[in-house]
Design an enzyme around this catalytic site. Structure first.
Site, PDB file in Angstrom:
ATOM      1  N   CYS A  89      -1.814   7.117  -3.907  1.00 26.41           N
ATOM      2  CA  CYS A  89      -1.310   6.155  -3.050  1.00 26.41           C
ATOM      3  C   CYS A  89      -0.716   4.887  -3.840  1.00 26.41           C
ATOM      4  CB  CYS A  89      -2.839   5.691  -2.084  1.00 26.41           C
ATOM      5  SG  CYS A  89      -1.365   4.608  -0.866  1.00 26.41           S
ATOM      6  N   GLY A  90       0.571   4.826  -4.223  1.00 23.42           N
ATOM      7  CA  GLY A  90       0.928   3.004  -5.080  1.00 23.42           C
ATOM      8  C   GLY A  90      -0.116   2.035  -3.614  1.00 23.42           C
ATOM      9  N   HIS A  91       1.144   2.418  -3.094  1.00 25.11           N
ATOM     10  CA  HIS A  91       0.448   1.493  -1.670  1.00 25.11           C
ATOM     11  C   HIS A  91      -0.761   0.708  -1.813  1.00 25.11           C
ATOM     12  CE1 HIS A  91      -0.289   3.214   2.148  1.00 25.11           C
ATOM     13  NE2 HIS A  91      -0.990   1.854   2.664  1.00 25.11           N
ATOM     14  N   ASP A 251       6.323   5.779   5.924  1.00 25.92           N
ATOM     15  CA  ASP A 251       5.496   5.038   4.894  1.00 25.92           C
ATOM     16  C   ASP A 251       6.579   3.782   4.951  1.00 25.92           C
ATOM     17  OD1 ASP A 251       5.314   3.010   2.794  1.00 25.92           O
ATOM     18  OD2 ASP A 251       4.815   5.072   1.153  1.00 25.92           O
ATOM     19  N   GLY A 256       4.595   3.200  -2.807  1.00 24.28           N
ATOM     20  CA  GLY A 256       4.141   3.421  -4.440  1.00 24.28           C
ATOM     21  C   GLY A 256       3.975   4.817  -5.438  1.00 24.28           C
TER      22      GLY A 256
END
Length: 335
Positions: A89-91, A251, A256
């Site tokens: 999970c980038g965010h 999203d 991300g």
């Protein structure tokens, strides 16, 4: 039950960080702990309690903090959403790194860049936290090696055949040109983007195209990325996207780890060279910027190391309470 949490948003996408003590999650690595969490009735109950209505919603996202894999890590994290536990999970990494610095849990330079090593289920990522006068200005996530899994895979949908490119950026994503389905990445087409995104995900999820080359825990299509190509800009390219992940979650950010997968696909096409930037816009108009930080090989494939930059902001501090008389217990979802 009472659970305390701090909420952030990254480019509009929520991230709920559990700050209460959660039962120790067994495992030698974060990846092992994710497997345990997926099987734990107690942890799943807490996930539902925090994710489902009335305390959350169908598009909620959050995490449990766990120890890093070794002494070289600054933090470990298990990501969750309404349907379970994700591999990347980038965010969330942007929000977590911001929270670690803003709360003093991680020491950081008041002026300059501090690197935090954060262990996620797909591996170790580096969050580069840029501060000015003691305030976090941005976070750049140096992701795991990302690469192409398959090109132009046909998928039959209710609107005809579409073609998906599958890429890995810590999770596996199917990228589809929205125009090819008669759609645009806009609120106007929100419901169609969700319903067809789910169709594509589940059509590809069990296929050979969606198998991780070495770790079955990372297999399966995590989400469908719909994109609009907005053309070249000075120093790079501009695209708009929306990621429909898990089972129909949307999203709000440009996603991300999905952006990392897009970087791999675009670099493979020769459209994103080292030194160029992808401006990646979300369905609500927020942006990440991303680029190829390095070129490498992974799993016997040509791969890139993407870096993705964004911002996160605190939105609330919470104490979520379950009244023993509450017949809704851990809540409900309508989608």
């Amino acid at each position: 039950m009472e659970i305390r949490a701090t909420d952030y948003h990254t480019a509009g996408e929520p991230f709920r960080i559990v700050t209460s003590q959660v039962t120790a999650i067994p495992g030698d690595t974060v990846a092992d702990r994710r497997v345990h969490a997926m099987r734990s009735q107690e942890l799943d109950r807490i996930r539902r309690f925090l994710c489902h209505e009335p305390r959350g919603h169908a598009d909620m996202y959050g995490c449990f903090l766990v120890p890093p894999d070794d002494e070289g890590g600054d933090a470990g994290v298990l990501f969750w959403h309404k349907d379970g536990f994700s591999t990347a999970c980038g965010h969330g990494t942007v929000a977590l790194a911001t929270w670690l610095v803003e709360t003093g849990r991680a020491a950081a330079a008041s002026d300059g860049v501090t690197d935090l090593a954060i262990d996620v289920p797909s591996g170790r990522v580096i969050a580069r936290v840029n501060c000015v006068a003691g305030q976090v200005q941005s976070v750049t996530v140096r992701n795991v090696a990302s690469y192409v899994l398959a090109r132009a895979v046909p998928v039959e949908t209710r609107k005809g055949t579409v073609y998906a490119d599958l890429g890995y950026g810590g999770a596996i994503y199917a990228s589809v040109d929205a125009q090819s389905a008669g759609l645009t990445v806009s609120p106007e087409h929100y419901q169609d983007l969700i319903s067809m995104g789910r169709e594509i995900k589940w059509a590809l999820n069990e296929t050979s195209h969606a198998q991780h080359p070495s770790d079955p825990r990372l297999s399966g299509v995590y989400g469908t990325i719909w994109y609009d190509d907005l053309g070249a800009v000075a120093g790079g390219i501009h695209q708009r996207n929306v990621t429909v992940f898990a089972d129909g979650e949307v999203d709000r950010s440009p996603c991300g780890s999905g952006t990392a997968a897009r970087v791999a696909l675009l670099a493979d096409q020769g459209r994103l060279a080292p030194g160029q930037v992808l401006i990646h816009e979300s369905i609500i108009g927020t942006r990440f910027t991303a680029w190829v930080a390095d070129q490498t090989t992974a799993e016997g494939r040509t791969a890139v190391i993407p870096e993705v930059q964004g911002n996160a902001f605190i939105t609330g501090e919470h104490a979520f309470i379950l009244d023993p008389r509450d017949e809704l217990e851990t809540g409900f979802v309508l989608r």
